[in-house]
Design a protein around this motif. Structure first.
Motif, short mmCIF file in Angstrom:
data_model
loop_
_atom_site.label_atom_id
_atom_site.label_comp_id
_atom_site.label_asym_id
_atom_site.label_seq_id
_atom_site.Cartn_x
_atom_site.Cartn_y
_atom_site.Cartn_z
N HIS A 32 0.97 -1.22 0.21
CA HIS A 32 0.05 -0.09 -0.04
C HIS A 32 1.04 1.40 -0.09
O HIS A 32 1.75 1.35 0.82
N ILE A 45 -2.95 5.33 -4.60
CA ILE A 45 -3.86 4.65 -4.84
C ILE A 45 -4.75 5.30 -6.19
O ILE A 45 -5.29 4.63 -7.23
N VAL A 96 -5.66 3.37 -9.73
CA VAL A 96 -7.12 3.14 -10.37
C VAL A 96 -7.49 4.03 -11.49
O VAL A 96 -8.19 3.38 -12.57
N ILE A 99 -13.08 -1.63 -13.10
CA ILE A 99 -12.70 -2.21 -11.72
C ILE A 99 -13.75 -2.99 -11.11
O ILE A 99 -14.88 -2.54 -11.03
N ARG A 148 -13.19 -5.06 -8.18
CA ARG A 148 -12.83 -5.43 -6.75
C ARG A 148 -11.51 -4.52 -6.50
O ARG A 148 -10.66 -4.51 -7.24
N MET A 149 -11.70 -4.23 -5.20
CA MET A 149 -10.46 -3.57 -4.63
C MET A 149 -10.59 -3.87 -3.12
O MET A 149 -11.70 -3.47 -2.32
N THR A 150 -9.70 -4.46 -2.36
CA THR A 150 -9.56 -4.81 -1.00
C THR A 150 -8.24 -4.14 -0.21
O THR A 150 -7.09 -4.28 -0.93
N GLU A 151 -8.15 -3.54 0.74
CA GLU A 151 -7.02 -3.26 1.42
C GLU A 151 -6.77 -4.12 2.60
O GLU A 151 -7.74 -4.60 3.29
N TYR A 185 -2.63 -3.83 -0.75
CA TYR A 185 -4.04 -3.92 -1.19
C TYR A 185 -4.10 -4.86 -2.64
O TYR A 185 -2.91 -5.03 -3.07
N LEU A 244 -6.59 -5.66 -6.17
CA LEU A 244 -7.64 -5.12 -6.92
C LEU A 244 -7.70 -6.07 -8.44
O LEU A 244 -6.84 -6.97 -8.86
N SER A 245 -8.85 -6.14 -8.99
CA SER A 245 -9.07 -6.96 -10.18
C SER A 245 -9.69 -6.08 -11.05
O SER A 245 -10.54 -5.09 -10.74
N ALA A 246 -9.52 -6.06 -12.60
CA ALA A 246 -9.86 -5.06 -13.30
C ALA A 246 -10.26 -5.81 -14.67
O ALA A 246 -9.41 -6.72 -15.16
#
Length: 286
Positions: free
Chosen positions: A159, A222, A226, A236, A238-241, A275, A277-279
């Motif tokens: 992060h 971040i 994005v 995007i 999903r995104m998780t920290e 973090y 993420l998937s896109a």
């Protein structure tokens, strides 16, 4: 784009990779015994990859690439380091796990791949990768350009908020940094991880490594990550920290909370250290 600084980083990574791999024991044997270097978060974001074509960006010395291939993916790994790619090719051969490894500056590779109309079901990148890239829009456009319609990009990264601290948890670096930061060279973070980055055997290896080549890092927030992906036409999903960093003991007092997940000292409030993420590329994308 600063290819001159990319080239300086290539030399620095060549030197550091030798030190990194000196600590990792018999890696071919580790894989022959069924070993994997992947963390659960990566597998969760990627989903079932059996039978899919997968591009692993900045694959380093190939350990994660071979772990992905073991899950059934047809894997191509790309990295700027000559030493890393040579090691990855040897490891693939000695472990008996097939994968392709290509040495190239990532932006040059994207241009060649577009010319050859190469497309993949999944593109994957993880841990300490984008800080070596001088142009985030070119990175995102390159990813979009090699994804099949309906394909997905998966990204796991440390992060950027955590990177404002020095090793003593003191505020030190500017989050909004538009200029490359010159460093003394890629360090031996594998030795410094105290086993956190080694899923298999551990050797003492190189001691007190000092890199003869300086390195240059680029800081991306971040929002910049994005926005670059969205500008490239990716959606995007999903995104998780996460309040821990997989394998990386980047600061004083970090503790293993299980599964080689490294968290800050108990007395500190939790902050995001990683973090994911998937896109996706839409199926009707041109």
């Amino acid at each position: 784009m600063r290819k001159d600084l990319h080239e300086a980083n290539r030399l620095s990574w060549n030197a550091a990779t030798v030190a990194h791999n000196s600590h990792k024991g018999d890696q071919a044997g580790f894989f022959r015994r069924g070993g994997s270097t992947l963390f659960p978060e990566e597998i969760d974001f990627l989903g079932d990859i059996a039978g899919l074509s997968l591009l692993h960006l900045q694959c380093n010395a190939g350990q994660d690439s071979l772990s992905l291939a073991r899950l059934g993916a047809d894997v191509t790994g790309v990295d700027i380091s000559d030493e890393a790619i040579a090691f990855a090719r040897r490891l693939s051969e000695e472990s008996g796990i097939p994968a392709r490894f290509e040495r190239e500056d990532l932006f040059t590779w994207f241009g060649k791949a577009a010319g050859d109309h190469r497309l993949f079901d999944r593109v994957f990148s993880s841990y300490g990768t984008i800080c070596w890239l001088s142009d985030l829009d070119l990175w995102a456009q390159g990813i979009a350009g090699v994804l099949k319609p309906g394909g997905r990009f998966v990204f796991i990264e440390f992060h950027p908020f955590a990177l404002v601290f020095n090793e003593q948890w003191q505020l030190h670096y500017d989050y909004f940094n538009d200029a490359p930061v010159e460093e003394s060279g890629v360090g031996d973070y594998v030795a410094g991880s105290d086993g956190g980055l080694m899923a298999g055997d551990h050797d003492t290896g190189v001691v007190d490594f000092r890199n003869p080549h300086r390195s240059y890092e680029f800081y991306w927030g971040i929002g910049e990550v994005v926005s670059a992906l969205v500008r490239a036409g990716l959606a995007i999903e999903r995104m998780t920290e996460f309040p821990y960093a997989n394998g990386w003991r980047g600061f004083e007092g970090m503790r293993d909370i299980g599964g080689r997940r490294m968290a800050q000292p108990k007395e500190m409030p939790r902050i995001p250290l990683m973090y994911g993420l998937s896109a996706a590329r839409h199926r009707d994308a041109a």
